[in-house]
Design an enzyme around this catalytic site. Structure first.
Site, PDB file in Angstrom:
ATOM      1  NE  ARG A   1      -2.541   1.109   3.547  1.00 15.85           N
ATOM      2  CZ  ARG A   1      -3.256   0.900   4.660  1.00 15.85           C
ATOM      3  NH1 ARG A   1      -4.512   0.498   4.571  1.00 15.85           N
ATOM      4  NH2 ARG A   1      -2.730   1.076   5.852  1.00 15.85           N
TER       5      ARG A   1
ATOM      6  NE  ARG B   1       8.470  20.391 -13.325  1.00 14.31           N
ATOM      7  CZ  ARG B   1       8.044  21.113 -14.365  1.00 14.31           C
ATOM      8  NH1 ARG B   1       8.205  20.660 -15.579  1.00 14.31           N
ATOM      9  NH2 ARG B   1       7.455  22.280 -14.183  1.00 14.31           N
TER      10      ARG B   1
ATOM     11  CE  LYS C   1      -1.996   4.879   6.947  1.00 14.29           C
ATOM     12  NZ  LYS C   1      -3.156   5.443   7.622  1.00 14.29           N
TER      13      LYS C   1
ATOM     14  CD  GLU D   1     -11.734   6.020   5.338  1.00 13.82           C
ATOM     15  OE1 GLU D   1     -11.160   4.967   5.654  1.00 13.82           O
ATOM     16  OE2 GLU D   1     -11.223   6.867   4.580  1.00 13.82           O
TER      17      GLU D   1
HETATM   18  N1  PLP Z   1      -9.102   4.663   7.063  1.00  8.73           N
HETATM   19  C1  PLP Z   1      -8.222   5.629   7.331  1.00  8.73           C
HETATM   20  C2  PLP Z   1      -8.522   7.018   6.902  1.00  8.73           C
HETATM   21  C3  PLP Z   1      -7.029   5.340   8.006  1.00  8.73           C
HETATM   22  O1  PLP Z   1      -6.150   6.304   8.274  1.00  8.73           O
HETATM   23  C4  PLP Z   1      -6.790   4.014   8.416  1.00  8.73           C
HETATM   24  C5  PLP Z   1      -5.563   3.667   9.118  1.00  8.73           C
HETATM   25  O2  PLP Z   1      -4.583   3.347   8.518  1.00  8.73           O
HETATM   26  C6  PLP Z   1      -7.744   3.033   8.116  1.00  8.73           C
HETATM   27  C7  PLP Z   1      -8.893   3.393   7.437  1.00  8.73           C
HETATM   28  C8  PLP Z   1      -7.554   1.601   8.497  1.00  8.73           C
HETATM   29  O3  PLP Z   1      -6.588   0.991   7.694  1.00  8.73           O
HETATM   30  P1  PLP Z   1      -5.665  -0.146   8.252  1.00  8.73           P
HETATM   31  O4  PLP Z   1      -6.548  -1.198   8.781  1.00  8.73           O
HETATM   32  O5  PLP Z   1      -4.869  -0.588   7.100  1.00  8.73           O
HETATM   33  O6  PLP Z   1      -4.835   0.464   9.321  1.00  8.73           O
END
Ligand code: PLP
Length: 286
Positions: free
Chosen positions: A50, A103, A149, A182
């Site tokens: 990821r 750049r 991320k 989420e």
């Molecule tokens: N959603 C967000 C915005 C996050 O920052 C995270 C944490 O990493 C997650 C979901 C959960 O992802 P993971 O289970 O890979 O930590």
């Protein structure tokens, strides 16, 4: 504390980056949040995949290989003598000037920080969290994909601020289409009539804990559905829980003043919490 910084392991006091680093100036970079249980890094390959996919999406070439990154992570743990830890690899665009043009940044900055870590929500795993649906929307996939991320977490921080002002534990995002996205730092699930339902992952982060929980639920024979969810589904759910590397599996007992189920962590959530713990302990066993 020993920090990995651009190929060197240095004491925290010496771990310094330029004020012209675009990670600082623009949030231009990517990161991961990873756990170690009993000294073993949990799902490292998935997190590395990821991290590098996030970097690729923002056209950032990570200057070290995945193998080198894995070694930096493990060595940072070793040098800090950490067993149960939270690990934060960071790759920024690097030092540039005050203009935003990437750049100008010739060499990305690579950092690994690791700290000791326990249960993030303390007694709320027993009681359940209180949450609100926030007014700020998760950035849509067609602009800044939430699958990346990225170091720019302002969207999530605004959500958290809203939750803080309302005196609750967690924020629930909707996306710009009106579907549940989420939590501020975790994925969301509901349980209805014995089935587990979670939104698809176009408009949220593809959580690795989410994936582990789906695997566990499948092995337990629980019905799984991935579909868009709205307010109605949340408020009328039998159980709601969130999943994340930091939070693990955490029950939600109240959303926008509506009591979820009987206001206590439900039976399926409890089963998944216990099974998740077993998986982390098993993978972390010597
Ligand atoms: N959603 C967000 C915005 C996050 O920052 C995270 C944490 O990493 C997650 C979901 C959960 O992802 P993971 O289970 O890979 O930590």
């Amino acid at each position: 504390m020993i920090i990995y910084l651009d190929g060197r392991y240095v004491p925290e006091e010496e771990a310094k980056i330029s004020v012209f680093d675009h990670g600082l100036l623009y949030g231009d970079g990517v990161f991961e949040g990873i756990r170690a249980y009993n000294g073993k890094v949990f799902r490292l390959d998935e997190h590395l995949a990821r991290l590098y996919d996030s970097a690729k999406t923002i056209d950032l070439a990570v200057p070290i290989t995945k193998e080198e990154m894995a070694e930096a992570i493990k060595e940072t743990l070793r040098r800090n003598n950490l067993k149960d830890a939270y690990i934060r690899p960071i790759v920024t665009r690097g030092k540039g000037d005050l203009g935003l043009d990437p750049r100008r940044c010739k060499v990305p900055t690579v950092i690994v920080v690791a700290v000791t870590w326990g249960a993030m929500y303390g007694d709320l795993y027993e009681k359940g969290l209180r949450a609100i649906c926030v007014s700020v929307r998760r950035t849509p996939a067609e602009s800044m994909p939430p699958n990346v991320k990225s170091l720019n977490y302002l969207n999530n921080i605004l959500a958290k601020i809203e939750a803080n002002h309302m005196g609750v534990d967690e924020a629930i995002f909707f996306d710009t289409h009106g579907y549940i996205s989420e939590g501020s730092g975790d994925n969301i699930f509901i349980v209805k009539n014995g089935a587990i339902i979670t939104p698809p992952t176009l408009n949220n982060l593809r959580g690795i804990t989410r994936q582990v929980v789906l695997e566990i639920a499948q092995s337990m024979g629980i019905t799984l559905l991935e579909r868009n969810l709205g307010y109605y589904d949340l408020y009328s759910a039998d159980e709601v829980f969130v999943t994340g590397t930091a939070a693990e599996v955490a029950p939600i007992r109240e959303i926008d003043g509506r009591v979820i189920g009987n206001g206590k962590p439900g039976p399926i959530t409890r089963q998944l919490m216990a099974a998740f713990k077993t998986v982390t302990q098993k993978e972390g066993s010597p």
